[in-house]
Design a protein around this motif. Structure first.
Motif, PDB file in Angstrom:
ATOM      1  N   ALA A 285      20.550  15.661 -14.961  1.00 24.40           N
ATOM      2  CA  ALA A 285      20.127  17.065 -14.916  1.00 24.40           C
ATOM      3  C   ALA A 285      18.754  17.274 -15.531  1.00 24.40           C
ATOM      4  O   ALA A 285      18.066  18.250 -15.227  1.00 24.40           O
ATOM      5  CB  ALA A 285      21.159  17.942 -15.623  1.00 24.40           C
ATOM      6  N   GLY A 286      18.320  16.353 -16.379  1.00 22.79           N
ATOM      7  CA  GLY A 286      17.021  16.493 -17.013  1.00 22.79           C
ATOM      8  C   GLY A 286      15.858  16.424 -16.049  1.00 22.79           C
ATOM      9  O   GLY A 286      14.747  16.882 -16.379  1.00 22.79           O
TER      10      GLY A 286
ATOM     11  N   ALA B 296      14.102  11.435 -16.962  1.00 23.39           N
ATOM     12  CA  ALA B 296      15.445  11.817 -17.375  1.00 23.39           C
ATOM     13  C   ALA B 296      15.618  11.487 -18.856  1.00 23.39           C
ATOM     14  O   ALA B 296      15.198  10.412 -19.305  1.00 23.39           O
ATOM     15  CB  ALA B 296      16.492  11.067 -16.562  1.00 23.39           C
ATOM     16  N   PRO B 297      16.224  12.379 -19.638  1.00 23.14           N
ATOM     17  CA  PRO B 297      16.464  12.064 -21.044  1.00 23.14           C
ATOM     18  C   PRO B 297      17.529  10.987 -21.191  1.00 23.14           C
ATOM     19  O   PRO B 297      18.432  10.870 -20.369  1.00 23.14           O
ATOM     20  CB  PRO B 297      16.937  13.395 -21.627  1.00 23.14           C
TER      21      PRO B 297
ATOM     22  N   SER C  65      16.453  10.873 -26.481  1.00 17.47           N
ATOM     23  CA  SER C  65      15.051  10.496 -26.330  1.00 17.47           C
ATOM     24  C   SER C  65      14.584  11.008 -24.972  1.00 17.47           C
ATOM     25  O   SER C  65      15.244  10.789 -23.952  1.00 17.47           O
ATOM     26  CB  SER C  65      14.902   8.972 -26.406  1.00 17.47           C
ATOM     27  N   TRP C  66      13.396  11.677 -24.958  1.00 15.60           N
ATOM     28  CA  TRP C  66      12.979  12.321 -23.710  1.00 15.60           C
ATOM     29  C   TRP C  66      11.465  12.464 -23.662  1.00 15.60           C
ATOM     30  O   TRP C  66      10.838  12.969 -24.602  1.00 15.60           O
ATOM     31  CB  TRP C  66      13.622  13.705 -23.619  1.00 15.60           C
ATOM     32  N   ASN C  67      10.864  12.030 -22.564  1.00 13.57           N
ATOM     33  CA  ASN C  67       9.473  12.326 -22.261  1.00 13.57           C
ATOM     34  C   ASN C  67       9.451  13.669 -21.542  1.00 13.57           C
ATOM     35  O   ASN C  67       9.922  13.777 -20.408  1.00 13.57           O
ATOM     36  CB  ASN C  67       8.867  11.227 -21.376  1.00 13.57           C
ATOM     37  N   VAL C  68       8.910  14.695 -22.195  1.00 14.68           N
ATOM     38  CA  VAL C  68       8.976  16.054 -21.652  1.00 14.68           C
ATOM     39  C   VAL C  68       7.812  16.369 -20.717  1.00 14.68           C
ATOM     40  O   VAL C  68       7.634  17.518 -20.306  1.00 14.68           O
ATOM     41  CB  VAL C  68       9.055  17.103 -22.790  1.00 14.68           C
ATOM     42  N   GLN C  69       7.011  15.349 -20.396  1.00 16.63           N
ATOM     43  CA  GLN C  69       5.960  15.463 -19.378  1.00 16.63           C
ATOM     44  C   GLN C  69       4.969  16.578 -19.706  1.00 16.63           C
ATOM     45  O   GLN C  69       4.621  17.386 -18.864  1.00 16.63           O
ATOM     46  CB  GLN C  69       6.563  15.702 -17.975  1.00 16.63           C
ATOM     47  N   GLY C  70       4.495  16.597 -20.944  1.00 16.73           N
ATOM     48  CA  GLY C  70       3.559  17.637 -21.328  1.00 16.73           C
ATOM     49  C   GLY C  70       2.121  17.176 -21.383  1.00 16.73           C
ATOM     50  O   GLY C  70       1.280  17.856 -21.961  1.00 16.73           O
ATOM     51  N   ALA C  71       1.819  16.031 -20.795  1.00 19.83           N
ATOM     52  CA  ALA C  71       0.476  15.468 -20.942  1.00 19.83           C
ATOM     53  C   ALA C  71      -0.589  16.294 -20.241  1.00 19.83           C
ATOM     54  O   ALA C  71      -1.718  16.404 -20.706  1.00 19.83           O
ATOM     55  CB  ALA C  71       0.450  14.034 -20.417  1.00 19.83           C
ATOM     56  N   VAL C  72      -0.242  16.890 -19.112  1.00 20.06           N
ATOM     57  CA  VAL C  72      -1.246  17.581 -18.301  1.00 20.06           C
ATOM     58  C   VAL C  72      -0.768  18.991 -17.979  1.00 20.06           C
ATOM     59  O   VAL C  72       0.352  19.167 -17.505  1.00 20.06           O
ATOM     60  CB  VAL C  72      -1.516  16.814 -16.988  1.00 20.06           C
ATOM     61  N   PRO C  73      -1.595  20.024 -18.217  1.00 23.89           N
ATOM     62  CA  PRO C  73      -1.229  21.382 -17.803  1.00 23.89           C
ATOM     63  C   PRO C  73      -0.980  21.410 -16.308  1.00 23.89           C
ATOM     64  O   PRO C  73      -1.634  20.661 -15.570  1.00 23.89           O
ATOM     65  CB  PRO C  73      -2.455  22.213 -18.186  1.00 23.89           C
ATOM     66  N   PRO C  74      -0.039  22.240 -15.789  1.00 36.33           N
ATOM     67  CA  PRO C  74       0.704  23.262 -16.532  1.00 36.33           C
ATOM     68  C   PRO C  74       2.021  22.771 -17.127  1.00 36.33           C
ATOM     69  O   PRO C  74       2.878  23.570 -17.473  1.00 36.33           O
ATOM     70  CB  PRO C  74       0.972  24.304 -15.444  1.00 36.33           C
ATOM     71  N   ASN C  75       2.196  21.446 -17.241  1.00 36.45           N
ATOM     72  CA  ASN C  75       3.484  20.930 -17.699  1.00 36.45           C
ATOM     73  C   ASN C  75       3.789  21.299 -19.143  1.00 36.45           C
ATOM     74  O   ASN C  75       4.917  21.150 -19.591  1.00 36.45           O
ATOM     75  CB  ASN C  75       3.523  19.411 -17.527  1.00 36.45           C
ATOM     76  N   GLY C  76       2.797  21.757 -19.890  1.00 32.72           N
ATOM     77  CA  GLY C  76       3.039  22.193 -21.257  1.00 32.72           C
ATOM     78  C   GLY C  76       3.128  23.698 -21.392  1.00 32.72           C
ATOM     79  O   GLY C  76       2.941  24.242 -22.478  1.00 32.72           O
ATOM     80  N   SER C  77       3.431  24.389 -20.301  1.00 33.67           N
ATOM     81  CA  SER C  77       3.475  25.847 -20.330  1.00 33.67           C
ATOM     82  C   SER C  77       4.638  26.345 -21.182  1.00 33.67           C
ATOM     83  O   SER C  77       5.628  25.652 -21.395  1.00 33.67           O
ATOM     84  CB  SER C  77       3.622  26.406 -18.908  1.00 33.67           C
ATOM     85  N   ILE C  78       4.506  27.583 -21.667  1.00 30.27           N
ATOM     86  CA  ILE C  78       5.545  28.190 -22.489  1.00 30.27           C
ATOM     87  C   ILE C  78       6.867  28.261 -21.731  1.00 30.27           C
ATOM     88  O   ILE C  78       7.928  27.949 -22.279  1.00 30.27           O
ATOM     89  CB  ILE C  78       5.121  29.600 -22.947  1.00 30.27           C
TER      90      ILE C  78
ATOM     91  N   VAL D   8      18.668   7.710  -6.953  1.00 31.34           N
ATOM     92  CA  VAL D   8      17.327   7.920  -7.498  1.00 31.34           C
ATOM     93  C   VAL D   8      16.609   6.577  -7.620  1.00 31.34           C
ATOM     94  O   VAL D   8      17.143   5.618  -8.169  1.00 31.34           O
ATOM     95  CB  VAL D   8      17.392   8.612  -8.867  1.00 31.34           C
ATOM     96  N   LYS D   9      15.380   6.535  -7.127  1.00 33.41           N
ATOM     97  CA  LYS D   9      14.589   5.306  -7.157  1.00 33.41           C
ATOM     98  C   LYS D   9      13.386   5.490  -8.075  1.00 33.41           C
ATOM     99  O   LYS D   9      12.740   6.526  -8.075  1.00 33.41           O
ATOM    100  CB  LYS D   9      14.115   4.931  -5.752  1.00 33.41           C
ATOM    101  N   GLY D  10      13.094   4.453  -8.841  1.00 33.83           N
ATOM    102  CA  GLY D  10      11.949   4.536  -9.738  1.00 33.83           C
ATOM    103  C   GLY D  10      11.984   3.428 -10.771  1.00 33.83           C
ATOM    104  O   GLY D  10      12.406   2.315 -10.486  1.00 33.83           O
ATOM    105  N   LYS D  11      11.554   3.748 -11.998  1.00 34.22           N
ATOM    106  CA  LYS D  11      11.456   2.771 -13.057  1.00 34.22           C
ATOM    107  C   LYS D  11      12.322   3.186 -14.255  1.00 34.22           C
ATOM    108  O   LYS D  11      12.487   4.368 -14.528  1.00 34.22           O
ATOM    109  CB  LYS D  11      10.004   2.625 -13.533  1.00 34.22           C
ATOM    110  N   ARG D  12      12.828   2.186 -14.982  1.00 34.05           N
ATOM    111  CA  ARG D  12      13.536   2.453 -16.244  1.00 34.05           C
ATOM    112  C   ARG D  12      12.540   2.219 -17.371  1.00 34.05           C
ATOM    113  O   ARG D  12      12.494   1.170 -17.982  1.00 34.05           O
ATOM    114  CB  ARG D  12      14.771   1.542 -16.384  1.00 34.05           C
ATOM    115  N   PHE D  13      11.739   3.259 -17.626  1.00 33.22           N
ATOM    116  CA  PHE D  13      10.690   3.166 -18.633  1.00 33.22           C
ATOM    117  C   PHE D  13      11.147   3.630 -20.016  1.00 33.22           C
ATOM    118  O   PHE D  13      10.525   3.300 -21.017  1.00 33.22           O
ATOM    119  CB  PHE D  13       9.482   4.022 -18.213  1.00 33.22           C
ATOM    120  N   ASP D  14      12.195   4.449 -20.062  1.00 36.21           N
ATOM    121  CA  ASP D  14      12.637   5.050 -21.321  1.00 36.21           C
ATOM    122  C   ASP D  14      13.821   4.263 -21.875  1.00 36.21           C
ATOM    123  O   ASP D  14      14.806   4.029 -21.160  1.00 36.21           O
ATOM    124  CB  ASP D  14      13.012   6.511 -21.101  1.00 36.21           C
ATOM    125  N   HIS D  15      13.745   3.913 -23.151  1.00 32.39           N
ATOM    126  CA  HIS D  15      14.721   2.999 -23.726  1.00 32.39           C
ATOM    127  C   HIS D  15      15.173   3.464 -25.107  1.00 32.39           C
ATOM    128  O   HIS D  15      14.477   4.229 -25.780  1.00 32.39           O
ATOM    129  CB  HIS D  15      14.116   1.597 -23.861  1.00 32.39           C
TER     130      HIS D  15
END
Length: 309
Positions: free
Chosen positions: A293-294, A301-302, A11-24, A269-276
């Protein structure tokens, strides 16, 4: 190479919500990560796949062996063009995707479309489908060794941006899973929850310190999706494997407090555990971890889990 036995799910949020994160180029790097660094999991469940790059995602996934693919991107594209309120105020630029690898022991990936007429909610007062972001909930089934496993790929929109829409997504998902027939289930994705987890296992939702009616509903929605599914025999796979408190592996999925998390030791690494990943114990989970590595390819991170089914 996919697993010789069992089922590996990413399971992975690939961060494609806002350009240029959805680039080829970015998509190609993420596909290469799936192929070369995490060894082509049997099932991949992706969040924030951009609508304008739908064909690219499908093409590149197919090239590395993901021949069965379902997504909600056509919903997002259609709603993005809508002038019907409130959709003109939402961007609807991305959705969710599930793909099954051709070499997996699993087979027959089938997308399920939500209905308010058919299913256990047919005669219910609440139909559990009132979100204005339907593209954030992707429901499907996959067959593994003759048994059907239900998949829910969910991404809750940020409450700071969309308010009640976040809890609608969580409520709809929770209520539908609770009403579904008794069968194995995997729920995964970016829930934008919780705010914090304590060493004793206590889950702290957002708005927990507020006492108004919406805040109470908010707290209930987050806790239901994170811990309430235990009533259905579903558990938080990562926590069931590793526990709480200080552990010697990465336990953050969204590096909100670390500028370059890929360059930092995983435990730093500091942050949130949003992905479950919350799944039926009957699926016999063997391992679950966030792949550090993701962070080279997304701000999330995946999460990878292995099931002995």
């Amino acid at each position: 190479m996919v697993s010789d036995s069992g089922l590996r799910v990413l399971s992975w949020n690939v961060q494609g919500a806002v350009p240029p994160n959805g680039s080829i180029e970015r998509i190609k790097n993420q596909i290469e990560f799936l192929e070369k660094e995490v060894n082509l999991p049997d099932v991949v469940m992706l969040n924030e796949v951009t609508t304008i790059q739908r064909d690219c995602w499908r093409e590149y996934l197919f090239e590395v062996g993901y021949t069965d693919i379902v997504d909600t991107l056509e919903w997002a594209a259609e709603l993005r063009e809508s002038t019907v309120p409130p959709h003109q105020d939402y961007n609807h630029v991305n959705g969710n995707l599930i793909a099954l690898h051709e070499l997996s022991d699993a087979s027959e990936l089938t997308r399920l479309s939500p209905s308010i007429r058919y299913g256990p909610w047919k005669n219910a007062d609440l139909k559990d489908w009132d979100t204005n972001f339907p593209e954030k909930i992707l429901n499907a089934t996959v067959t593994q060794n003759g048994s059907e496993i239900e998949l829910w790929n969910v991404r809750a929109v940020p409450g700071s941006m969309h308010g009640e829409e976040k809890i609608k997504i969580l409520e709809n998902t929770y209520n539908r899973i609770m009403k579904r027939p008794e069968s194995p289930c995997i729920l995964a994705g970016d829930f934008n929850s919780p705010k914090e987890e304590l060493a004793d296992g206590t889950t702290i939702p957002w708005r927990h310190d507020q006492k108004d009616e919406l805040a109470q509903r908010w707290e209930e929605a987050e806790l239901n999706i994170l811990v309430g599914l235990e009533e259905k025999g579903m558990v938080d796979i990562f926590r069931s494997q590793h526990g709480y408190g200080e552990i010697d592996i990465l336990d953050v999925s969204h590096a909100t407090q670390t500028e370059q998390p890929e360059l930092v030791d995983p435990v730093e690494v500091k942050g949130k555990r949003f992905d479950h990943m919350i799944a039926s114990e009957d699926l016999d989970p063997q391992d679950c971890y966030y792949d550090h590595a993701g962070f080279k390819y997304s701000d999330h991170a995946p999460l990878i889990a292995e099931f002995n089914v």
